[in-house]
Motif scaffolding. Structure first.
Motif, PDB file in Angstrom:
ATOM      1  N   GLU A 202      -7.607  -4.128  -4.717  1.00  0.00           N
ATOM      2  CA  GLU A 202      -6.378  -3.515  -5.224  1.00  0.00           C
ATOM      3  C   GLU A 202      -5.826  -2.491  -4.233  1.00  0.00           C
ATOM      4  O   GLU A 202      -4.602  -2.349  -4.096  1.00  0.00           O
ATOM      5  N   ALA A 205      -3.932  -4.440  -1.779  1.00  0.00           N
ATOM      6  CA  ALA A 205      -2.668  -4.911  -2.344  1.00  0.00           C
ATOM      7  C   ALA A 205      -1.629  -3.794  -2.391  1.00  0.00           C
ATOM      8  O   ALA A 205      -0.426  -4.051  -2.267  1.00  0.00           O
ATOM      9  N   ARG A 206      -2.091  -2.542  -2.559  1.00  0.00           N
ATOM     10  CA  ARG A 206      -1.153  -1.421  -2.602  1.00  0.00           C
ATOM     11  C   ARG A 206      -0.643  -1.039  -1.216  1.00  0.00           C
ATOM     12  O   ARG A 206       0.497  -0.565  -1.076  1.00  0.00           O
ATOM     13  N   ARG A 212       2.494  -6.030  -1.919  1.00  0.00           N
ATOM     14  CA  ARG A 212       3.292  -5.277  -2.895  1.00  0.00           C
ATOM     15  C   ARG A 212       4.501  -6.100  -3.336  1.00  0.00           C
ATOM     16  O   ARG A 212       4.917  -6.047  -4.501  1.00  0.00           O
ATOM     17  N   THR A 215       3.346  -8.693  -5.960  1.00  0.00           N
ATOM     18  CA  THR A 215       2.964  -8.195  -7.284  1.00  0.00           C
ATOM     19  C   THR A 215       4.170  -7.977  -8.200  1.00  0.00           C
ATOM     20  O   THR A 215       3.998  -7.719  -9.389  1.00  0.00           O
ATOM     21  N   GLY A 221      -1.034 -10.645  -9.976  1.00  0.00           N
ATOM     22  CA  GLY A 221      -1.583  -9.305  -9.939  1.00  0.00           C
ATOM     23  C   GLY A 221      -2.081  -8.955  -8.551  1.00  0.00           C
ATOM     24  O   GLY A 221      -1.912  -9.731  -7.598  1.00  0.00           O
ATOM     25  N   PRO A 222      -2.719  -7.803  -8.401  1.00  0.00           N
ATOM     26  CA  PRO A 222      -3.193  -7.367  -7.080  1.00  0.00           C
ATOM     27  C   PRO A 222      -4.185  -8.339  -6.437  1.00  0.00           C
ATOM     28  O   PRO A 222      -4.136  -8.551  -5.224  1.00  0.00           O
ATOM     29  N   ALA A 225      -2.234 -11.421  -5.202  1.00  0.00           N
ATOM     30  CA  ALA A 225      -1.377 -11.051  -4.074  1.00  0.00           C
ATOM     31  C   ALA A 225      -2.198 -10.825  -2.815  1.00  0.00           C
ATOM     32  O   ALA A 225      -1.829 -11.271  -1.721  1.00  0.00           O
TER      33      ALA A 225
END
Length: 344
Positions: A202, A205-206, A212, A215, A221-222, A225
């Motif tokens: 996660e 992913a951020r 991003r 998502t 979701g993360p 992605a």
């Protein structure tokens, strides 16, 4: 000899490698068996040329090593090389020659070489998948053990605490309780490890711009992605959204002949991990369809009225894959087209 080759097919293995070199006309220039320790020095001594490997285990690592010595490196899918191996005649030298033949074919598609960072992110996903599989095995073993003593537990890992409380208070053999506690401790350990891996996924992913962007798509979701971004090196390698969906095995299998199209089930070719995650995401959106207020939601509700839920799930996963291709290709963020009121 070293000035004539323009293409080298390299069949890789754990310790023994086989090189097959051809000139610009496709004529064999030399064949060479190499030990693992000889590969780097062998390509360092050659003039720059094109080197083609089969996309398999360790192929991305060796592609990066050979690139460092000034060569152009490409990876061909295993099925492309397999088509040039004659039936009943298979060995390392023939495999290397088949890789060359596949590289010379004009319709051959190539697999982009992954960077170390991509492979490190994928290692998080591989470890997570393995631990989840082990976690499922432990949960099934614990539920089966309880069932042997007349205790039936509801589905879901969230019910295991209640199951263990029932086992602890029931009049059961002490040995059975100890085994159940051992299994539950193993499950708890695996659950904690999965949580730590998911936290790192996660975080990726951020911080990744493309992740991003993905998502923002309903059903992604993360984890999904991050997996897509780490697996797809170059979205430009897919000429269309359908090609990307086909790479994921989400398009119907064709059995057409005589101008009569016949479509079957999805091919399930290509990247199984991404396909599985997209299908799981689509399944979650099926349950949310009555409240999904967008054009896509209205499309899904209409599809569910005509087709079974499982078929609608696959269709939505296909649609999501095409949206992913569009967002990555155009560097855009998903935006639903309008809002449709949910029917009363």
């Amino acid at each position: 000899m070293t000035t004539q080759q323009t293409l080298i097919g390299l069949d890789i293995a754990k310790n023994v490698f086989q090189a097959h070199a051809v000139d610009e006309t496709g004529r064999c220039v030399f064949k060479r068996k190499l030990g693992r320790s000889e590969v780097a020095s062998f390509f360092d001594a050659l003039l720059p040329c094109r080197v083609v490997l089969e996309a398999c285990a360790t192929s991305h690592y060796w592609a990066r090593i050979i690139r460092q010595h000034g060569h152009e490196v490409a990876l061909v899918p295993p099925e492309a090389a397999k088509a040039f191996v004659r039936k009943g005649k298979k060995n390392d030298a023939i495999d290397a020659a088949a890789i060359c033949a596949a590289a010379l074919h004009p319709d051959t598609r190539y697999v982009p070489v992954k960077a170390e960072e991509q492979q490190s992110i994928l290692s998080l996903h591989s470890a997570r998948a393995l631990l989840i599989k082990q976690q499922t095995m432990v949960v099934n073993a614990l539920r089966a053990l309880a069932a042997e003593f007349g205790i039936v537990a509801p589905r879901g890992t969230g019910k295991l605490d209640a199951l263990m409380a029932t086992i602890a208070t029931a009049e059961l053999p002490e040995t059975m309780k100890q085994v159940a506690e051992t299994l539950f401790q193993q499950f708890s350990t695996l659950r904690d490890k999965v949580s730590r891996l998911e936290a790192r996924i996660e975080a990726h992913a951020r911080t990744d711009e493309d992740a991003r962007r993905l998502t923002s798509v309903p059903g992604i979701g993360p984890v999904t992605a991050s997996m897509i971004v780490a697996s797809v090196t170059d979205i430009g390698a897919f000429g269309s959204a359908r090609q990307f969906a086909a790479w994921l095995g989400l398009v119907p299998r064709q059995h057409s002949t005589g101008g009569k199209p016949r479509l079957g089930r999805i091919t399930k070719a290509g990247n199984r991990e991404i396909r599985t995650l997209l299908v799981l995401g689509a399944t979650s959106m099926i349950y949310r369809a009555p409240r999904w207020q967008s054009v896509a939601g209205a499309w899904l509700r209409g599809l569910l009225e005509r087709r079974p839920a499982r078929l609608a799930t696959i269709a939505l996963a296909n649609k999501t894959a095409r949206i992913v291709w569009a967002l990555l290709s155009r560097k855009e963020v998903y935006s639903p087209r309008g809002r449709h009121a949910v029917p009363a």
